[in-house]
Each structure stands twice: as structure tokens, then as C-alpha cells.
Design a protein around this motif. Structure first.
Motif, PDB file in Angstrom:
ATOM      1  N   UNK A 121      40.531 -30.106 -45.820  1.00  0.00           N
ATOM      2  CA  UNK A 121      39.712 -30.957 -46.709  1.00  0.00           C
ATOM      3  C   UNK A 121      38.352 -31.619 -45.700  1.00  0.00           C
ATOM      4  N   UNK A 122      37.861 -31.230 -46.563  1.00  0.00           N
ATOM      5  CA  UNK A 122      36.435 -32.400 -45.823  1.00  0.00           C
ATOM      6  C   UNK A 122      35.759 -33.695 -46.043  1.00  0.00           C
ATOM      7  N   UNK A 123      36.109 -34.608 -45.078  1.00  0.00           N
ATOM      8  CA  UNK A 123      35.380 -35.329 -45.955  1.00  0.00           C
ATOM      9  C   UNK A 123      33.656 -36.192 -45.497  1.00  0.00           C
ATOM     10  N   UNK A 124      33.694 -36.746 -46.437  1.00  0.00           N
ATOM     11  CA  UNK A 124      31.496 -36.487 -46.660  1.00  0.00           C
ATOM     12  C   UNK A 124      31.152 -37.096 -45.514  1.00  0.00           C
ATOM     13  N   UNK A 125      29.921 -36.318 -45.163  1.00  0.00           N
ATOM     14  CA  UNK A 125      29.522 -36.959 -43.684  1.00  0.00           C
ATOM     15  C   UNK A 125      29.089 -38.000 -44.058  1.00  0.00           C
ATOM     16  N   UNK A 126      28.266 -38.656 -42.465  1.00  0.00           N
ATOM     17  CA  UNK A 126      27.460 -39.968 -42.819  1.00  0.00           C
ATOM     18  C   UNK A 126      26.073 -38.942 -43.085  1.00  0.00           C
ATOM     19  N   UNK A 127      25.442 -39.472 -43.845  1.00  0.00           N
ATOM     20  CA  UNK A 127      24.116 -39.193 -43.764  1.00  0.00           C
ATOM     21  C   UNK A 127      22.867 -38.672 -42.534  1.00  0.00           C
ATOM     22  N   UNK A 128      23.196 -39.539 -41.482  1.00  0.00           N
ATOM     23  CA  UNK A 128      22.438 -40.129 -40.581  1.00  0.00           C
ATOM     24  C   UNK A 128      23.533 -40.144 -39.382  1.00  0.00           C
ATOM     25  N   UNK A 129      23.369 -39.379 -38.332  1.00  0.00           N
ATOM     26  CA  UNK A 129      23.342 -38.969 -36.941  1.00  0.00           C
ATOM     27  C   UNK A 129      24.121 -40.749 -36.211  1.00  0.00           C
ATOM     28  N   UNK A 130      25.125 -41.297 -36.306  1.00  0.00           N
ATOM     29  CA  UNK A 130      25.111 -42.271 -35.907  1.00  0.00           C
ATOM     30  C   UNK A 130      25.710 -42.554 -33.902  1.00  0.00           C
ATOM     31  N   UNK A 131      25.388 -42.174 -33.815  1.00  0.00           N
ATOM     32  CA  UNK A 131      25.432 -41.960 -31.834  1.00  0.00           C
ATOM     33  C   UNK A 131      26.506 -42.914 -31.922  1.00  0.00           C
ATOM     34  N   UNK A 132      26.735 -44.009 -32.044  1.00  0.00           N
ATOM     35  CA  UNK A 132      27.065 -45.350 -31.431  1.00  0.00           C
ATOM     36  C   UNK A 132      28.503 -45.551 -32.278  1.00  0.00           C
ATOM     37  N   UNK A 133      28.355 -45.094 -33.355  1.00  0.00           N
ATOM     38  CA  UNK A 133      29.911 -44.845 -34.277  1.00  0.00           C
ATOM     39  C   UNK A 133      30.583 -43.646 -33.212  1.00  0.00           C
ATOM     40  N   UNK A 134      29.826 -42.582 -32.856  1.00  0.00           N
ATOM     41  CA  UNK A 134      30.689 -41.383 -32.659  1.00  0.00           C
ATOM     42  C   UNK A 134      31.027 -41.378 -30.753  1.00  0.00           C
ATOM     43  N   UNK A 135      30.486 -42.531 -30.681  1.00  0.00           N
ATOM     44  CA  UNK A 135      30.767 -42.777 -28.856  1.00  0.00           C
ATOM     45  C   UNK A 135      31.804 -43.624 -29.184  1.00  0.00           C
ATOM     46  N   UNK A 136      32.174 -44.273 -29.930  1.00  0.00           N
ATOM     47  CA  UNK A 136      33.757 -45.001 -30.306  1.00  0.00           C
ATOM     48  C   UNK A 136      34.566 -43.999 -30.702  1.00  0.00           C
ATOM     49  N   UNK A 137      34.486 -43.027 -31.728  1.00  0.00           N
ATOM     50  CA  UNK A 137      35.388 -42.544 -31.761  1.00  0.00           C
ATOM     51  C   UNK A 137      35.730 -41.502 -30.780  1.00  0.00           C
ATOM     52  N   UNK A 138      34.827 -40.683 -29.894  1.00  0.00           N
ATOM     53  CA  UNK A 138      35.440 -40.019 -29.525  1.00  0.00           C
ATOM     54  C   UNK A 138      35.567 -40.090 -27.919  1.00  0.00           C
ATOM     55  N   UNK A 139      35.265 -41.775 -27.209  1.00  0.00           N
ATOM     56  CA  UNK A 139      35.798 -42.171 -25.788  1.00  0.00           C
ATOM     57  C   UNK A 139      37.354 -43.233 -25.829  1.00  0.00           C
TER      58      UNK A 139
END
Length: 179
Positions: free
Chosen positions: A83-101
Motif C-alpha cells: 500500500x503506497x502512502x500519498x507522496x508529498x507534492x514537493x521534494x523536501x530534502x531536509x525531511x528526506x535527510x532526517x528519515x535517511x540518516x
């Protein structure tokens, strides 16, 4: 036994033909606590359109440890549960960094990472940031898929679709062009 996991998808490779699983896309990501996870086997293009996910998207999926794979991060997905969760409209790289690191070490020494892969932990997924790129080697490969693999894929597709003719299966699922 399957358990539900929420996974942030970070890796999706180009499809490849497999003798055992028809077509596969290597898929990996991190759980909410930052732990790496690999979904294998993942026949991505055979998923329903609503189940196909882009990178940097949260998905929910039931998984069980893939005991036929020695890599500790490997889990077998229950494909019907993706099941795919809704994708954010824009690429928020700060949010991605928090998740990835989140709780993930960044390796800068390849030998150290290889040693860890050979240790009892058998680490096979990690973040690697080279301090220096010394060389790049490109090796030519065959331009077309191996004929044996194509035949296996054709047979696998027919088995997956018992109630369809070979022509219907071929129209529905086209072999991806080899890059």
C-alpha cells in the motif's frame, strides 16, 4: 509469519530478468527507526498500478524474513499487501535527510564497510560516501537479454496467468528493454 512494516523507499533498480522470479526490481529502504530493509523478491512491474511506488515514498507492506537469503536485511513481501502512502507534492530534502540518516552511520572507508559485511553482522545495506573517487570502470555487456532467461520469463508469465492465452499475456506484460 508476516508482520506489517512502514518502509521509506530509497533504492529501486532497473528491472532484471530472473530464472526463479520472472522479473525483479531490487528494492530497499529504511524503517521508521532508520533500520535498513530489502524487499526480495519484488516483481515491481507486476504490481497493480495503485501499488507501484516511486523512490522517496512511504509504503506499508506485510513482510517476513527471507530465510533463503543470507543477507540480514532481506524480507519477502506479501505482494497483495503493498500500500503506497500519498507522496508529498514537493521534494523536501531536509525531511528526506532526517528519515535517511536517522540512526544510520555514514561510511567513508570502503574497507571498513567490506569488513563489516564479512563479519557476523553480514551488513549488506549501508550509506557510503567516498572521500575520493579513484577510478571508474565501465564494462560492455550483451545488448539483449539472455534467451534462456527470456524463455523462463515467458513460462513464468504464463503460469501467473493461467486463465489468459499466451497472446494476452504477451500484450499485457512486455519485457523491459535491456540497458
Amino acid at each position: 509469519m508476516f508482520e506489517k512494516k512502514k518502509i521509506y523507499i530509497l533504492v529501486k533498480t532497473y528491472p532484471t530478468i530472473s530464472h526463479k522470479y520472472a522479473e525483479l526490481v531490487c528494492t530497499a529502504g529504511v524503517l521508521e527507526n532508520g533500520t535498513w530493509i530489502r524487499l526480495y523478491p519484488m516483481p515491481f512491474r507486476l504490481l497493480a498500478d495503485t501499488q507501484q511506488y516511486p523512490k522517496y515514498t512511504w509504503i506499508d507492506v506485510e513482510v517476513e524474513r527471507n530465510t533463503s537469503d543470507f543477507r540480514p536485511e532481506s524480507y519477502r513481501p506479501n505482494l497483495s499487501s503493498v500500500s503506497v502512502n500519498p507522496k508529498p507534492r514537493s521534494a523536501d530534502w531536509n525531511e528526506r535527510r532526517k528519515i535517511i540518516f536517522n540512526n544510520n552511520r555514514i561510511y567513508t572507508n570502503l574497507h571498513e564497510l567490506i569488513d563489516e559485511a564479512k563479519s557476523d553482522s553480514k551488513k549488506s545495506l549501508a550509506i557510503f560516501k567516498p572521500t575520493k573517487i579513484i577510478d571508474l570502470k565501465i564494462e560492455e555487456d550483451e545488448r539483449e537479454w539472455d534467451s534462456e532467461k527470456l524463455e523462463c520469463l515467458k513460462n513464468e508469465s504464463l503460469q501467473l496467468n493461467l486463465f489468459k492465452t499466451a497472446d494476452e499475456v504477451e500484450k499485457e506484460f512486455r519485457v523491459v528493454r535491456k540497458l
